[in-house]
Design an enzyme around this catalytic site. Sequence first.
Site: not given
Ligand code: PA5
Length: 432
Positions: A286, A307, A421
């Site tokens: 990310e 393996h 989303k």
């Molecule tokens: O690193 C990030 O920002 C995302 O992966 C969030 O952690 C994930 O989408 C969950 O978001 P939230 O804590 O708002 O539900």
Amino acid sequence: MKKISLDYSKAIPFIKEQELGFMEDMVKLAHQKLHQREVPGSEYTGWLDLPQRVEQDEFKRIRETINRLSQKAEVLIVIGIGGSYLGAKSAIELLGHTYRNQMGQGMEVYFAGTNISSTYLADLLELVKDKEIAVNVISKSGTTLEPAIAFRVFRRMLEERYGEEGARGRIVATTDASKGALKQLAEEKGYETYVVPDDVGGRYSVLTPVGLLPIAAAGIDIEEVIDGAKAGIDLFSREALADNDCYCYAALRNILYNKGKSVELLTSYEPALSYFAEWWKQLFGESEGKEHKGLFPASANFSTDLHSLGQYIQDGRRNLFVTTMWAEEARRKVLVPDIADGDDGLDYLVDKELHYINEMACKGTIMAHSQGGVPNLKIEIPKLTPFYYGQLVYFFEKACAISGYLLGVNPYDQPGVEAYKKNMFNLLGKPE
Ligand code: PA5
């Protein structure tokens, strides 16, 4: 005191000696800009000194919450996705007994809201139907669909079982200080709440209550985790590459990327580290995978996957390099036993520790892969303890930030996550 360190001798044959030196100035600049908070996304750099800001009161409060919950419940359902669960899950797997939920170590901890599978949720509901449960729902935005659905299901279960008042005493919400649907609900219902700091993004949040509360529920010493991260601040904030293995790692992965490597495969020889690799994949995936750039972060568990994937790594397309996490000392020991009729061909291993055999597998694999044209970086972890878990988290967090700046991206946003989303909500007919 031992520390997390990097051995890059098996990457050297693939880069020119001077290339690391050429990176020195860029790394220094990235370091200075990061520490002066003069970087893109600087409003999310609270993780940088976070371990130094965790106060005794916070540990005390978390311990009190866990004591209160565990008097009523044997099971804690942790509801969250992405950065809101991967850190806790990685710590519990790395530090706990392999079968901890069956072994009575702390509360039993199960995760929900990490997917939208009806089978997963129904199986979990069935597993805990005759157990006393508590819930920690974690969402910084408070609006993420997966945890919101799981929380609705568990909230209804708790309210039906224990009434509204009883459910209130079993639910803890970890969310934003002031906004989001979860924050609003927690206020309306009177749930105990913990705050995800504004200046710490989801994938950097494991050392906040997001991770610390579930980790403490699993009976793990969270002060030791924070102590390890504090030691990490000291070790991994030195400007010069020669003094800072974390910055070397960030520089080397960029050098290899610029030479055409497109995949970094994080491997380990301890199953306990496999969820840590999931946390790492989110952190780097990310943070760096944007603007059509970035190494693809993949992982494998060795020797298991030797393996299955071993053939590809040794002989397939030469577009990857391997980063090996190696734990120097095993937490537990097993010897190869002597048996009366040694007819299985294993007598040469009698009285050898499995950890020694694992180490030889690791050494042999790194040798083979580097001879096969795959550069290898080796991250050495003295032992899988809470202290070194904290230090390892800080190592990768810092490396990710520096690496992201070397790549020229803002490591703290994730614009690409919204695309699926949007489509999903359209297909589901979500009102505007
Ligand atoms: O690193 C990030 O920002 C995302 O992966 C969030 O952690 C994930 O989408 C969950 O978001 P939230 O804590 O708002 O539900």
